[in-house]
Design an enzyme around this catalytic site. Structure first.
Site, short mmCIF file in Angstrom:
data_model
loop_
_atom_site.label_atom_id
_atom_site.label_comp_id
_atom_site.label_asym_id
_atom_site.label_seq_id
_atom_site.Cartn_x
_atom_site.Cartn_y
_atom_site.Cartn_z
N SER A 33 0.79 -1.23 0.00
CA SER A 33 0.00 0.00 0.00
C SER A 33 0.82 1.28 0.00
CB SER A 33 -0.95 0.01 1.21
OG SER A 33 -1.85 -1.06 1.12
N CYS A 34 1.99 1.27 0.61
CA CYS A 34 2.76 2.51 0.71
C CYS A 34 4.25 2.17 0.67
CB CYS A 34 2.41 3.27 1.99
SG CYS A 34 2.75 2.36 3.50
#
Length: 705
Positions: A33-34
């Site tokens: 996600s990041c």
């Protein structure tokens, strides 16, 4: 490879794989996600990459296994920025893929629209989908139902995570404990307390911005002043290699507005000044969609939390002034006022519309003239802003112009010169602080250079370069400071100049009214002090004028604007109520008109109210005078009308009129003899008996003939 290797564990549903599936690609989709997860959560990344071994265990040769990992560090909330997911969907839609592998459904999508789009394509082209729990065929009802539930739960999980994070954040906000990003000029210590920046130059520059805005009135004027004075604004870097450092940048209009609009400088903790508007989101641009909200829509506001550079009252006044200045946003792009012409309109080229900000044109019609704005009607086919009668506006602006030239303003001029002297001293202090900073940095660079080992030539060369750069900046600052010191000192008024100013201010009003000055001369005089006039029509009879002087100050005044219809008069409703009240008191139209004129009410075209206007208002509403109410009635307030008397006597009204004309009754029987032949006769039995004795009696004909 050990027996406990996850890649060797049989995948539930593996029997669904057919030779036809193995003819296509096996696409392994890898996503986190990041960037923080990419750097720190390596185990999840390893597990996702090892799905390629699962594909080989299911019978796909290594050359037909494709790993798609271009979406590492991207959220699955949307597919707009995910090129890897778009590549996967494209391959499936072309029928090139036999199997799609993802560690879990949330790796592929956390948005049902993206997830079901992939499922529909996979069902059409017979593509299998696998995760760590098993292998599914989207063409199978049970498998599709299970995949749909997984996608829904993945989207719901994202919603719950965001809801928890938002709830925790709002709890901190309500306690004023949320650590929001502080603007330049405020710092947060390690213990969490917020203090002003210890740098004197940073504080003094911010204070100067607020002081100059209060003086000049517009953010653009403050920016122009800072640039002319060569004063740079401090900006603390939030990212990049210079993160946390204060850089001094050339003043920009948006930077000045950011400072003026930030409530933190007034000591307030505000949250939710910019909120997400989904309709404004632009695909591929994460920073879009957030719109500034008015103060009443902020999610939280608490005053007195931070050390303040200005009071909250002053901050609110600044916001009101910024909103008022927004009407001038178009004015700067308009053409100039143009040359002075022979027409009688004194504000030709100086009047701007307060509704749209455009320059108003002058329209002459006969002996009068108006200022009209038709810009929106021509450009966007919208209703025109309207037009204003010129003489009333010219008269009020001329009054303000002559007022600022009165002898009493001489002391104001001296006070202005004193303020300018204080301003020069403030600028001198700014240059001294800037020079002190440059000397410190040059000295620091010199000490660093002298402290390094000469044998370490790479480091020594870099430090020498920095030292030379700081010396060049110091020399440039010294030269700029010397140029500032050579600028003209603030002038002081001599006694001769004071006497000349007093003479001009005394003679000009009389000369202005004498008619000796032509309209072009008056226009030249006005333009010497007036920069522009913003006219806004608040109601049908009131115009607000904002006169902006060349000094940057402004004067606000109100002009009563003439109208052509009575219903457009500003106090029309009050006028109607007063007419009704006075009519019920029994006053005549003339008396009502005189009373209302004394009370300050006016008609559409005059400062006084004529009796005809009162009569018109009454008749439109059926408010008849006392005797006029006898029309069509038998009795009025205990009196008989001619019609009612004729009914009582059993004759026609003509007989009653003729009899009353030949035999005048005493005043005790008749209320009045108004113009128009209206009678009100007392309903008295003695009078009725007397009149019955006078009735003619002729057989075969109605009585009264």
């Amino acid at each position: 490879m050990s027996a406990s290797d996850p890649s060797l564990v049989p995948l539930p549903g593996a029997q669904k794989v057919t030779p036809r599936h193995r003819q296509g690609l096996a696409c392994v989709y890898v996503r986190q996600s990041c960037l923080k997860q990419v750097e720190n959560n390596r185990e999840s990344q390893i597990n996702q990459y090892r799905l390629a071994e699962k594909a080989q265990a299911l019978g796909w040769p290594p050359e037909q296994v494709r790993v798609i990992d271009s979406d590492l560090g991207l959220s699955a909330q949307s597919s707009d920025d995910r090129s890897g997911f778009k590549e996967l969907v494209a391959e499936v839609s072309l029928g090139h893929v036999g199997l799609v592998l993802g560690y879990e459904v949330s790796r592929l999508a956390r948005n049902n629209s993206d997830w079901y789009h992939l499922l529909d394509l996979a069902a059409v082209f017979g593509t299998l989908i696998a995760d760590s729990d098993g292998l599914y065929d989207p063409r199978s009802y049970n498998d599709r139902l299970l995949l749909g539930l997984k996608g829904t739960m993945s989207e719901a999980e994202l919603h719950l995570l965001r809801q928890r994070l938002d709830a925790g954040r709002l709890t901190q906000v309500q306690r004023n404990a949320y650590r929001q990003q502080l603007p330049t000029g405020l710092e947060r210590r390690l213990d969490g307390t917020v203090v002003k920046d210890p740098d004197d130059q940073v504080r003094h520059t911010l204070e100067l911005v607020f002081e100059k805005f209060e003086e000049l009135g517009t953010a653009h004027a403050v920016m122009r002043y800072l640039r002319q004075a060569e004063i740079r604004l401090p900006r603390r870097q939030r990212c990049g290699p210079q993160r946390g450092e204060v850089l001094w940048k050339v003043a920009a209009d948006w930077a000045v507005r950011d400072i003026l609009r930030n409530p933190a400088y007034a000591g307030a903790f505000a949250y939710g000044r910019r909120q997400l508007e989904p309709s404004r989101l632009q695909p591929g641009f994460r920073a879009t969609g957030r719109l500034a909200r008015p103060e009443e829509e902020w999610l939280h506001l608490a005053q007195g939390i931070y050390p303040a550079y200005l009071s909250w009252e002053q901050f609110e006044a600044n916001q009101e002034r910024l909103r008022a200045n927004s009407t001038l946003s178009w004015a700067a792009t308009q053409e100039g006022a143009g040359p002075v012409r022979e027409g009688a309109a004194l504000l030709q080229g100086l009047v701007f519309c307060g509704a749209c900000g455009r320059r108003m044109r002058t329209v002459y019609r006969g002996a009068t003239y108006r200022y009209a704005c038709e810009a929106l009607a021509k450009e966007r086919d919208l209703p025109r802003c309207g037009s204003l009668l010129g003489p009333a506006l010219d008269e009020r602006v001329a009054e303000a112009f002559l007022a600022v030239l009165q002898p009493a303003q001489l002391s104001a001029l001296e006070a202005l010169l004193a303020d300018q002297q204080q301003e020069r001293e403030r600028l001198s202090r700014h240059w001294e602080e800037r020079l002190k900073r440059e000397r410190y940095e040059a000295g620091l660079a010199e000490r660093q250079y002298r402290a390094v080992d000469p044998e370490n030539r790479l480091v020594a060369a870099e430090l020498e370069r920095r030292w030379e750069e700081t010396l060049r900046r110091l020399q440039a600052t010294q030269q700029e400071y010397e140029r500032f010191r050579r600028t003209l000192e603030v002038p002081q008024l001599s006694e001769e100049q004071k006497q000349l100013f007093a003479e001009i201010s005394t003679r000009l009003p009389g000369l202005w009214e004498s008619g000796e000055l032509s309209p072009p001369q008056k226009k030249e005089l006005l333009r010497s002090l007036v920069d522009r006039v913003v006219a806004r029509r608040w109601d049908s009879g009131t115009v607000e004028l904002r006169i902006l002087w060349v000094s940057g100050h402004y004067t606000e005044t109100v002009v009563r604007h003439s109208v052509t219809r009575l219903v457009d008069v500003a106090d029309y409703d009050r006028l109607v109520l007063r007419v009704e009240a006075l009519w019920r008191e029994g006053l005549t139209d003339e008396a009502i008109a005189a009373r209302l004129t004394e009370e300050g009410l006016r008609s559409a075209r005059s400062r006084r109210i004529p009796a005809q206007t009162i009569q018109q208002l009454r008749l439109e509403r059926g408010w008849y005078q006392r005797l006029h109410r006898s029309r069509g009635a038998d009795e009025v307030e205990g009196y008989l009308t001619v019609r009612g008397l004729a009914v009582r006597l059993g004759v026609r009204r003509g007989w009653v009129y003729r009899w009353l004309a030949r035999n005048p009754l005493q005043e005790r029987w008749v209320l009045g003899h108004p113009k128009g032949g209206l009678y009100l006769i007392r309903a008295d039995e003695e009078l009725l008996a007397q009149l019955r004795r006078c009735l003619p009696g002729k057989p075969g004909r109605p009585k009264g003939h």
